[in-house]
Write a protein that holds these residues in place. Structure first.
Motif, PDB file in Angstrom:
ATOM      1  N   THR A 170      19.620   7.361   9.326  1.00  9.74           N
ATOM      2  CA  THR A 170      19.722   6.017   9.867  1.00  9.74           C
ATOM      3  C   THR A 170      19.818   5.730  11.239  1.00  9.74           C
ATOM      4  N   ASP A 171      19.567   6.676  11.912  1.00 10.05           N
ATOM      5  CA  ASP A 171      19.486   6.522  13.475  1.00 10.05           C
ATOM      6  C   ASP A 171      18.161   6.924  14.069  1.00 10.05           C
ATOM      7  N   GLY A 172      17.806   6.236  14.731  1.00  7.29           N
ATOM      8  CA  GLY A 172      16.456   6.466  15.834  1.00  7.29           C
ATOM      9  C   GLY A 172      15.104   6.421  15.070  1.00  7.29           C
ATOM     10  N   ALA A 173      14.361   7.393  15.190  1.00  3.76           N
ATOM     11  CA  ALA A 173      13.044   7.447  14.727  1.00  3.76           C
ATOM     12  C   ALA A 173      13.178   7.443  13.137  1.00  3.76           C
ATOM     13  N   LEU A 174      14.083   8.237  12.467  1.00  2.00           N
ATOM     14  CA  LEU A 174      14.077   8.242  11.194  1.00  2.00           C
ATOM     15  C   LEU A 174      14.434   7.271  10.424  1.00  2.00           C
ATOM     16  N   ALA A 175      15.166   6.232  11.182  1.00  2.00           N
ATOM     17  CA  ALA A 175      15.509   4.953  10.480  1.00  2.00           C
ATOM     18  C   ALA A 175      14.279   4.210  10.283  1.00  2.00           C
ATOM     19  N   GLU A 176      13.030   4.430  11.006  1.00  2.19           N
ATOM     20  CA  GLU A 176      11.687   3.594  10.702  1.00  2.19           C
ATOM     21  C   GLU A 176      10.803   4.610  10.042  1.00  2.19           C
ATOM     22  N   SER A 177      11.346   5.464   8.988  1.00  5.12           N
ATOM     23  CA  SER A 177      10.692   6.065   7.941  1.00  5.12           C
ATOM     24  C   SER A 177      10.010   5.305   6.936  1.00  5.12           C
ATOM     25  N   GLU A 178       8.984   4.466   7.491  1.00  2.00           N
ATOM     26  CA  GLU A 178       8.198   3.455   6.500  1.00  2.00           C
ATOM     27  C   GLU A 178       6.929   3.409   7.125  1.00  2.00           C
ATOM     28  N   VAL A 179       5.769   3.337   6.114  1.00  2.83           N
ATOM     29  CA  VAL A 179       4.623   3.207   6.302  1.00  2.83           C
ATOM     30  C   VAL A 179       4.093   1.606   6.491  1.00  2.83           C
ATOM     31  N   ASP A 180       3.616   1.592   7.703  1.00  2.00           N
ATOM     32  CA  ASP A 180       3.122  -0.144   8.064  1.00  2.00           C
ATOM     33  C   ASP A 180       2.066  -0.555   7.375  1.00  2.00           C
ATOM     34  N   SER A 181       1.917  -1.013   6.564  1.00  2.51           N
ATOM     35  CA  SER A 181       0.604  -1.626   5.595  1.00  2.51           C
ATOM     36  C   SER A 181       0.045  -2.560   6.466  1.00  2.51           C
ATOM     37  N   HIS A 182       0.288  -3.421   7.210  1.00  2.96           N
ATOM     38  CA  HIS A 182      -0.479  -4.183   7.963  1.00  2.96           C
ATOM     39  C   HIS A 182      -1.316  -3.480   9.031  1.00  2.96           C
ATOM     40  N   ALA A 183      -0.741  -2.138   9.701  1.00  2.00           N
ATOM     41  CA  ALA A 183      -1.520  -1.509  10.602  1.00  2.00           C
ATOM     42  C   ALA A 183      -2.582  -0.795   9.974  1.00  2.00           C
ATOM     43  N   LEU A 184      -2.149  -0.363   8.533  1.00  2.00           N
ATOM     44  CA  LEU A 184      -3.333   0.458   7.880  1.00  2.00           C
ATOM     45  C   LEU A 184      -4.647  -0.649   7.534  1.00  2.00           C
ATOM     46  N   LEU A 185      -4.098  -1.717   7.023  1.00  2.00           N
ATOM     47  CA  LEU A 185      -5.397  -2.560   6.660  1.00  2.00           C
ATOM     48  C   LEU A 185      -6.056  -3.028   7.725  1.00  2.00           C
ATOM     49  N   SER A 200     -10.658   5.217 -16.947  1.00  2.00           N
ATOM     50  CA  SER A 200     -10.300   6.439 -17.197  1.00  2.00           C
ATOM     51  C   SER A 200      -9.713   6.909 -16.084  1.00  2.00           C
ATOM     52  N   TYR A 201      -9.651   6.933 -14.720  1.00  2.00           N
ATOM     53  CA  TYR A 201      -8.942   7.466 -13.922  1.00  2.00           C
ATOM     54  C   TYR A 201      -8.921   6.573 -12.405  1.00  2.00           C
ATOM     55  N   GLY A 202      -9.204   5.422 -12.644  1.00  2.00           N
ATOM     56  CA  GLY A 202      -8.964   4.389 -11.649  1.00  2.00           C
ATOM     57  C   GLY A 202      -9.876   4.573 -10.225  1.00  2.00           C
ATOM     58  N   ALA A 203      -9.670   3.925  -9.301  1.00  2.00           N
ATOM     59  CA  ALA A 203     -10.167   3.936  -7.855  1.00  2.00           C
ATOM     60  C   ALA A 203      -9.023   3.541  -7.041  1.00  2.00           C
ATOM     61  N   THR A 204      -8.798   4.450  -5.859  1.00  2.00           N
ATOM     62  CA  THR A 204      -7.519   4.050  -5.122  1.00  2.00           C
ATOM     63  C   THR A 204      -8.348   3.790  -3.799  1.00  2.00           C
ATOM     64  N   PRO A 205      -7.922   2.337  -3.214  1.00  2.00           N
ATOM     65  CA  PRO A 205      -8.411   1.955  -1.713  1.00  2.00           C
ATOM     66  C   PRO A 205      -8.000   2.887  -0.602  1.00  2.00           C
ATOM     67  N   LYS A 206      -8.880   2.695   0.355  1.00  2.00           N
ATOM     68  CA  LYS A 206      -8.673   3.690   1.248  1.00  2.00           C
ATOM     69  C   LYS A 206      -7.316   3.590   2.128  1.00  2.00           C
ATOM     70  N   ALA A 207      -6.915   2.325   2.262  1.00  2.00           N
ATOM     71  CA  ALA A 207      -5.738   2.208   2.755  1.00  2.00           C
ATOM     72  C   ALA A 207      -4.527   2.850   2.071  1.00  2.00           C
ATOM     73  N   VAL A 208      -4.699   2.845   0.673  1.00  2.00           N
ATOM     74  CA  VAL A 208      -3.549   3.546  -0.028  1.00  2.00           C
ATOM     75  C   VAL A 208      -3.471   4.810   0.159  1.00  2.00           C
ATOM     76  N   LEU A 209      -4.736   5.564   0.161  1.00  2.00           N
ATOM     77  CA  LEU A 209      -5.026   7.049   0.436  1.00  2.00           C
ATOM     78  C   LEU A 209      -4.451   7.451   1.788  1.00  2.00           C
ATOM     79  N   ALA A 210      -4.626   6.440   2.830  1.00  2.00           N
ATOM     80  CA  ALA A 210      -4.149   6.789   4.009  1.00  2.00           C
ATOM     81  C   ALA A 210      -2.779   6.746   4.067  1.00  2.00           C
ATOM     82  N   ALA A 211      -1.950   5.589   3.482  1.00  2.00           N
ATOM     83  CA  ALA A 211      -0.611   5.674   3.271  1.00  2.00           C
ATOM     84  C   ALA A 211       0.067   7.016   2.731  1.00  2.00           C
ATOM     85  N   ARG A 212      -0.614   7.439   1.475  1.00  2.00           N
ATOM     86  CA  ARG A 212      -0.126   8.672   0.978  1.00  2.00           C
ATOM     87  C   ARG A 212       0.230   9.712   2.166  1.00  2.00           C
TER      88      ARG A 212
END
Length: 494
Positions: free
Chosen positions: A31-46, A77-89
């Motif tokens: 919860t300190d420093g860079a690790l506190a920002e351990s989140e993926v930015d959806s706005h940046a991806l999209l 059957s198996y869906g289709a995943t958007p590019k941004a979601v695959l990038a987030a993964r």
């Protein structure tokens, strides 16, 4: 204490305060420093992709990796995943690899809880009852193997339930001696007719002194036949007879609005990759508080004495990036699609147009046929209710349309037809053989196509399918290659 104060309360895991099992030094570091920002930015991806684009071909090109030359009509059957979601993964995985131990022990529980909270809100469930799973089959097996079955116990299914569920029931038959019984369903039927058939069957067993089912399993939306069942009313009927219920909702979440609490089943199972734009390998199990004491995962990591949910925290080497990227799937719908209502409006309108277009192209009225879900594709023609939609109207976006001149078809015909469409027409579609009623009420086995109407498909795709089927039906040798020899162009049913 200061370190824990930055962790939102609703992101804390069910096992209680993280200090119970996380080293304070690790928590402080997380919860300190860079690790506190351990989140993926959806706005940046999209932002890497075009802004709001029209649904259909433009959406497919801008936001999906689907082959541009292929007509893809089988998301069911198996869906289709958007590019941004695959990038987030991929970004979630990189965040973990920056400091694997700290991520797993101090950050992951909070991020998983945030994901579950958002999912629970979407499906109308209590977050404390929701657990992420890798697929619906695993969740079904979890429920079935959690019950204390004995020889002679009865499991109730519908004749049109998912094949994998029938296989799981077969396992119980052979390993324990459980008896599986079926309520025979031939579609289309009105909701009142389905509920009556279920109630009549249970009353008949009771009046004949037969053992009542220990568990009932129903599909919210059947996989092959794409029928939306009135699961809330069916659950009420079973409860009147003292029978607990598990609902297989693999085809429901994201297909239309649902409310698990309103449905009232003891267990509800759903997937996120078919209609919710997640990566593959994202499903969930909702367990009512009354059944949490007996519900245990297939591979528990905590003793039964621990609070419910402790054993579902997953294994140490499980890939959590696919689960965490569900957050970005929700963001994709909000930021790139304009929200779920916009998705449902488009998919519903496409389903209506697709059913009408194919019925006209194939002249189904001359054979006394129509789209099997015509009453569900057109909601103003739908009767009853009680399907767990929280009072919201919705449209069946997975219409089943019989092929012309297909009475008496076999499963082999379905596989050959799928192979023909894929290899010769570049069309991916799911074909099936099922018993259906025609407009006169007569029952026939028919070859039909299941069309998954999604934001990356268009009416042009449906028209291409219609023309391809007409060409296929006009040929007497669709099971032969160009040399006139029989060929094995078959696709496995999924």
């Amino acid at each position: 204490r200061a370190a824990f104060s930055v962790v939102p309360r609703d992101m804390r895991p069910y096992r209680g305060d993280p200090r119970r099992y996380v080293d304070p030094w690790l928590t402080s570091r997380a919860t300190d420093g860079a690790l506190a920002e351990s989140e993926v930015d959806s706005h940046a991806l999209l932002s890497q992709y075009p802004d709001r684009v029209e649904f259909g071909a433009a959406m497919k090109k801008a936001h999906f990796h689907l082959l541009p030359t292929q007509r893809f009509l089988n998301t069911g059957s198996y869906g289709a995943t958007p590019k941004a979601v695959l990038a987030a993964r991929a970004e979630w995985e990189l965040l973990e690899m920056a400091d694997p131990y700290t991520f797993r022990t101090a950050i992951l529980p909070f991020r998983l809880r945030a994901t579950v909270n958002r999912l629970a809100q979407f499906v109308g469930a209590n977050p404390k009852d929701v657990h992420l799973m890798i697929n619906a089959n695993t969740a079904t097996s979890t429920v079935l193997k959690s019950l204390p079955w004995e020889a002679g116990d009865v499991l109730l299914l519908l004749s049109c339930d998912y094949d994998a569920t029938k296989l799981a029931a077969k396992y119980l038959e052979e390993s324990v001696g459980v008896e599986t019984v079926y309520v025979d369903i031939v579609l289309p039927l009105r909701d009142d007719e389905i509920v009556k058939a279920l109630n009549d069957y249970l009353r008949l067993r009771q009046s004949n002194g037969l053992a009542m089912p220990k568990l009932a399993n129903f599909c919210h939306v059947t996989s092959k036949t794409g029928w939306i069942f009135p699961v809330q009313r069916m659950t009420d009927v079973c409860h009147q007879h003292g029978i607990p219920v598990v609902i297989d909702g693999a085809q429901a979440p994201g297909h239309f609005p649902i409310n698990v609490v309103d449905i009232g089943a003891e267990w509800y199972i759903g997937t996120c990759h078919k209609w919710m734009f997640s990566c593959q390998g994202v499903a969930f199990l909702v367990t009512a508080p009354s059944k949490q004491a007996i519900t245990q995962p297939l591979a528990p990591i905590a003793p039964p004495s621990e609070p419910y949910g402790s054993a579902f925290m997953g294994t140490a080497t499980e890939d959590y990036s696919t689960l965490l990227a569900l957050q970005q799937a929700f963001d994709f719908v909000e930021l790139a699609c304009g929200g779920w209502p916009a998705v449902w409006r488009y998919n519903g309108a496409l389903a209506q147009a697709a059913a009408a277009e194919l019925a006209s192209m194939w002249k189904l009225d001359q054979e006394g046929l129509e789209c099997i879900q015509l009453s569900q594709v057109h909601p103003n023609r739908r009767d009853g209710g009680g399907d767990g939609r929280g009072g919201q109207s919705a449209i069946n976006c997975m219409p089943i349309v019989p092929l012309p001149n297909s009475r008496g078809a076999t499963e082999a015909d379905a596989r050959r037809a799928m192979g023909y469409l894929l290899t010769r027409c570049d069309i991916t579609a799911f074909l099936l053989v099922e018993r259906f009623r025609d407009v006169n009420g007569d029952v026939h086995p028919m070859l039909a196509v299941r069309i998954t109407c999604q934001i990356h498909t268009s009416l042009e795709d449906v028209r291409a399918l219609g023309q391809a089927v007409l060409s296929m039906v006009a040929r007497d040798d669709i099971a032969k290659d160009a040399s006139g020899q029989p060929q094995e162009e078959q696709i496995a049913v999924a």
